[in-house]
Motif scaffolding. Structure first.
Motif, PDB file in Angstrom:
ATOM      1  N   PHE A   1       7.920   1.696  46.904  1.00  0.00           N
ATOM      2  CA  PHE A   1       7.373   1.157  47.602  1.00  0.00           C
ATOM      3  C   PHE A   1       6.840   0.933  49.106  1.00  0.00           C
ATOM      4  O   PHE A   1       5.305   1.214  49.592  1.00  0.00           O
ATOM      5  N   LYS A   2       7.886   1.521  49.733  1.00  0.00           N
ATOM      6  CA  LYS A   2       7.437   1.211  51.124  1.00  0.00           C
ATOM      7  C   LYS A   2       7.101   2.045  51.971  1.00  0.00           C
ATOM      8  O   LYS A   2       5.911   2.383  52.646  1.00  0.00           O
ATOM      9  N   ILE A   3       7.324   3.299  51.122  1.00  0.00           N
ATOM     10  CA  ILE A   3       6.347   4.696  52.058  1.00  0.00           C
ATOM     11  C   ILE A   3       5.161   4.956  50.847  1.00  0.00           C
ATOM     12  O   ILE A   3       4.138   5.184  51.669  1.00  0.00           O
ATOM     13  N   SER A   4       4.299   4.409  50.279  1.00  0.00           N
ATOM     14  CA  SER A   4       3.103   4.343  49.791  1.00  0.00           C
ATOM     15  C   SER A   4       2.634   2.903  50.347  1.00  0.00           C
ATOM     16  O   SER A   4       1.834   3.413  50.660  1.00  0.00           O
ATOM     17  N   LEU A   5       3.251   1.978  50.784  1.00  0.00           N
ATOM     18  CA  LEU A   5       2.521   0.886  51.447  1.00  0.00           C
ATOM     19  C   LEU A   5       2.855   1.323  53.033  1.00  0.00           C
ATOM     20  O   LEU A   5       1.739   1.536  53.439  1.00  0.00           O
ATOM     21  N   PHE A   6       3.087   2.147  53.106  1.00  0.00           N
ATOM     22  CA  PHE A   6       3.236   2.616  54.734  1.00  0.00           C
ATOM     23  C   PHE A   6       2.163   4.194  54.893  1.00  0.00           C
ATOM     24  O   PHE A   6       0.724   3.688  56.259  1.00  0.00           O
ATOM     25  N   ASN A   7       2.244   4.359  53.976  1.00  0.00           N
ATOM     26  CA  ASN A   7       1.346   5.254  53.890  1.00  0.00           C
ATOM     27  C   ASN A   7      -0.424   4.834  53.499  1.00  0.00           C
ATOM     28  O   ASN A   7      -1.854   5.146  54.290  1.00  0.00           O
ATOM     29  N   THR A   8      -0.303   4.020  52.532  1.00  0.00           N
ATOM     30  CA  THR A   8      -1.540   3.333  52.663  1.00  0.00           C
ATOM     31  C   THR A   8      -2.585   2.672  53.875  1.00  0.00           C
ATOM     32  O   THR A   8      -3.011   2.690  54.537  1.00  0.00           O
TER      33      THR A   8
ATOM     34  N   GLU B   1       0.514  21.067  49.886  1.00  0.00           N
ATOM     35  CA  GLU B   1       2.670  21.093  49.609  1.00  0.00           C
ATOM     36  C   GLU B   1       3.085  20.716  50.580  1.00  0.00           C
ATOM     37  O   GLU B   1       4.342  20.345  50.124  1.00  0.00           O
ATOM     38  N   ASN B   2       2.308  20.390  51.726  1.00  0.00           N
ATOM     39  CA  ASN B   2       3.214  20.257  53.453  1.00  0.00           C
ATOM     40  C   ASN B   2       3.461  18.947  53.347  1.00  0.00           C
ATOM     41  O   ASN B   2       1.762  17.949  53.835  1.00  0.00           O
ATOM     42  N   PRO B   3       4.437  17.993  53.091  1.00  0.00           N
ATOM     43  CA  PRO B   3       4.181  16.838  53.308  1.00  0.00           C
ATOM     44  C   PRO B   3       3.696  16.031  54.934  1.00  0.00           C
ATOM     45  O   PRO B   3       3.189  14.776  54.818  1.00  0.00           O
ATOM     46  N   ASN B   4       3.814  17.142  55.806  1.00  0.00           N
ATOM     47  CA  ASN B   4       2.929  17.056  57.000  1.00  0.00           C
ATOM     48  C   ASN B   4       2.022  17.105  57.041  1.00  0.00           C
ATOM     49  O   ASN B   4       0.862  15.813  58.410  1.00  0.00           O
ATOM     50  N   THR B   5       1.242  17.778  56.046  1.00  0.00           N
ATOM     51  CA  THR B   5      -0.346  17.596  55.870  1.00  0.00           C
ATOM     52  C   THR B   5      -1.236  17.274  55.667  1.00  0.00           C
ATOM     53  O   THR B   5      -2.102  17.348  55.180  1.00  0.00           O
ATOM     54  N   ALA B   6       0.046  16.762  54.272  1.00  0.00           N
ATOM     55  CA  ALA B   6      -1.193  16.164  53.132  1.00  0.00           C
ATOM     56  C   ALA B   6      -2.198  15.562  52.869  1.00  0.00           C
ATOM     57  O   ALA B   6      -3.315  15.087  52.657  1.00  0.00           O
ATOM     58  N   LEU B   7      -1.272  14.272  53.425  1.00  0.00           N
ATOM     59  CA  LEU B   7      -2.210  12.791  53.970  1.00  0.00           C
ATOM     60  C   LEU B   7      -3.349  13.080  54.505  1.00  0.00           C
ATOM     61  O   LEU B   7      -4.432  12.768  54.478  1.00  0.00           O
ATOM     62  N   PRO B   8      -2.879  13.376  55.545  1.00  0.00           N
ATOM     63  CA  PRO B   8      -4.172  14.189  56.958  1.00  0.00           C
ATOM     64  C   PRO B   8      -4.691  14.398  56.388  1.00  0.00           C
ATOM     65  O   PRO B   8      -6.511  14.405  56.533  1.00  0.00           O
TER      66      PRO B   8
ATOM     67  N   ILE C   1      -2.468  15.110  45.601  1.00  0.00           N
ATOM     68  CA  ILE C   1      -0.765  15.044  46.414  1.00  0.00           C
ATOM     69  C   ILE C   1      -0.352  15.296  45.285  1.00  0.00           C
ATOM     70  O   ILE C   1      -0.140  14.555  43.863  1.00  0.00           O
ATOM     71  N   LYS C   2       0.933  16.239  45.475  1.00  0.00           N
ATOM     72  CA  LYS C   2       2.216  16.744  44.480  1.00  0.00           C
ATOM     73  C   LYS C   2       3.169  16.110  45.024  1.00  0.00           C
ATOM     74  O   LYS C   2       4.056  16.537  44.028  1.00  0.00           O
TER      75      LYS C   2
ATOM     76  N   ASN D   1       3.611  11.199  50.165  1.00  0.00           N
ATOM     77  CA  ASN D   1       2.412  11.003  51.077  1.00  0.00           C
ATOM     78  C   ASN D   1       2.031  10.163  49.540  1.00  0.00           C
ATOM     79  O   ASN D   1       0.130  10.176  50.188  1.00  0.00           O
ATOM     80  N   ILE D   2       2.848   9.187  48.819  1.00  0.00           N
ATOM     81  CA  ILE D   2       1.600   8.432  48.275  1.00  0.00           C
ATOM     82  C   ILE D   2       0.710   7.286  48.654  1.00  0.00           C
ATOM     83  O   ILE D   2       1.989   6.997  49.601  1.00  0.00           O
ATOM     84  N   THR D   3       0.034   6.993  47.240  1.00  0.00           N
ATOM     85  CA  THR D   3      -0.610   5.799  48.008  1.00  0.00           C
ATOM     86  C   THR D   3       0.042   4.626  47.346  1.00  0.00           C
ATOM     87  O   THR D   3       0.807   4.926  45.643  1.00  0.00           O
ATOM     88  N   ILE D   4       0.077   3.245  47.824  1.00  0.00           N
ATOM     89  CA  ILE D   4       0.267   1.962  47.117  1.00  0.00           C
ATOM     90  C   ILE D   4      -0.294   1.615  45.159  1.00  0.00           C
ATOM     91  O   ILE D   4       0.268   1.615  44.407  1.00  0.00           O
TER      92      ILE D   4
END
Length: 383
Positions: free
Chosen positions: A163-170, A247-254, A332-333, A337-340
């Motif tokens: 929840f914290k990760i997804s909220l931060f990503n959002t 696949e890379n968590p550092n580049t997937a969301l950007p 996103i796999k 990098n998930i969103t809320i």
């Protein structure tokens, strides 16, 4: 008076399909989600008691003997485990309260006697079976009623790392995408509003991505971002090693953020373009006579007069980014990098935790409401 009443009734009759659609598909789900957020509602259990089964076959499997080989209850009663039979062979979901009801009120003797007499070789609903063999408490097994948990679902969020990760990503997604797509849409609108050759083609080119299927766009960008994709091939000419962007968590969301900016800027460009065309040419002419440069015209005239459109675009962009789901679902796999919105989907439809998902959606609703209110307070519609 009668005529006005008849006109009102006729109007409501004609609009009834729309009214019912809004009530069923918009208003009811909102209230249902609010109720479920305080329960442990699980959609996988909602139809559990309507499932049909054959009691004789279930008992034969549980006891390890055929009904035709049993002549008395005494032969099988020592091998019968009530809770195990109800939970695993019949398939009734039991919480602590229902377990207690079963242990205290289930008529085991009657069930085993009916088995020996051959009365159970028939299809029955789970609710019918429980009603027949429970002395009292059958009302708890007539239909699925989720347990009321109070604020437990909301307390759970404080210890939920995803929840914290997804909220931060959002929030990160929204903070970057909204300003960039708003400014880019404004620049595109100014360019599209200029009298240059090919401006119609220019407008269509940037607007097409906004009306193209999100799934199709996602698949195109998946091919662009994949390791053997177009982007890595282009970078390879400059000596860069191929990167698995999604696949890379550092580049997937950007990477997804760039795609979203490209697809939405053209849509919001139309909003700004409509606002620009409402600005009288006399204002531009007066500014040029006074010696205003194009840069000053943009910052001192265009931006102030487009405040209503800027507020609208910023608000709609924020709501859209806070609810982003489809691109995350397709591209996103990894869970970093998930969103809320995607996490709400995971809980509701993959984990079966509809109650917790409803609580998450309620929190998201409150956040979006607060952000919208803050935006309207900070950005005035008039200059």
């Amino acid at each position: 008076m009668i005529r006005k009443t008849k006109e009102a009734v006729a109007g409501y009759i004609f609009s009834l399909p729309i009214i019912l659609t809004v009530i069923i598909f918009t208003i009811y789900p909102i209230f249902a989600a609010f109720y479920y957020s305080f329960t442990d509602y699980n959609p996988l259990n909602a139809r559990n008691l309507e499932t049909k089964f054959n009691p004789q076959e279930a008992l034969e499997f549980h006891l390890g003997v055929f009904q035709s080989d049993v002549s008395s209850v005494d032969e099988i009663k020592d091998y019968f485990d009530l809770l195990s039979f109800i939970k695993y062979d019949v398939g009734v979901n039991l919480d602590e309260n229902k377990e207690k009801i079963v242990l205290e009120n289930f008529d085991t003797q009657k069930l085993l006697k009916d088995f020996v007499d051959g009365k159970l070789n028939k299809e029955m609903k789970l609710s019918q079976f429980m009603a027949e063999y429970l002395k009292t408490g059958a009302k708890y097994f007539r239909r699925y009623i989720p347990n009321f948990l109070g604020l437990d679902n909301f307390k759970k969020m404080f210890n939920d790392q995803y929840f914290k990760i997804s909220l931060f990503n959002t929030f990160f997604y929204t903070i970057i995408v909204v300003p960039v797509q708003t400014f880019l849409a404004l620049v595109l609108a100014v360019a599209a509003n200029s009298k240059i050759r090919g401006v119609k083609f220019f407008k269509v080119t940037f607007f097409i991505p906004s009306i193209t299927s999100s799934a199709a766009i996602s698949m195109i960008f998946w091919m662009i971002y994949s390791k053997p994709g177009v982007l890595n091939r282009l970078l390879g000419y400059f000596g860069f090693q191929p990167i698995a962007w999604l696949e890379n968590p550092n580049t997937a969301l950007p990477a997804v953020m760039l795609m979203n900016i490209w697809t939405t800027a053209g849509y919001f460009m139309i909003t700004f373009l409509a606002g620009l065309q409402d600005i009288p040419n006399s204002i531009y002419e007066a500014a040029r006579i006074d010696g205003a440069t194009p840069n000053k015209i943009f910052w001192k005239i265009i931006l102030p007069l487009l405040r209503p459109q800027i507020l609208f675009v910023a608000t709609m962009g924020t709501i859209g980014c806070m609810q982003v789901f489809d691109q995350i679902y397709f591209l996103i796999k990894n869970m970093r990098n998930i969103t809320i919105s995607f996490y709400i989907y995971k809980n509701a439809f993959e984990y079966g935790n509809m109650g917790y998902a409803s609580a998450l959606s309620l929190v998201l609703f409150v956040i979006i409401l607060l952000l919208t209110f803050i935006q309207r307070k900070l950005v005035k519609e008039t200059y």
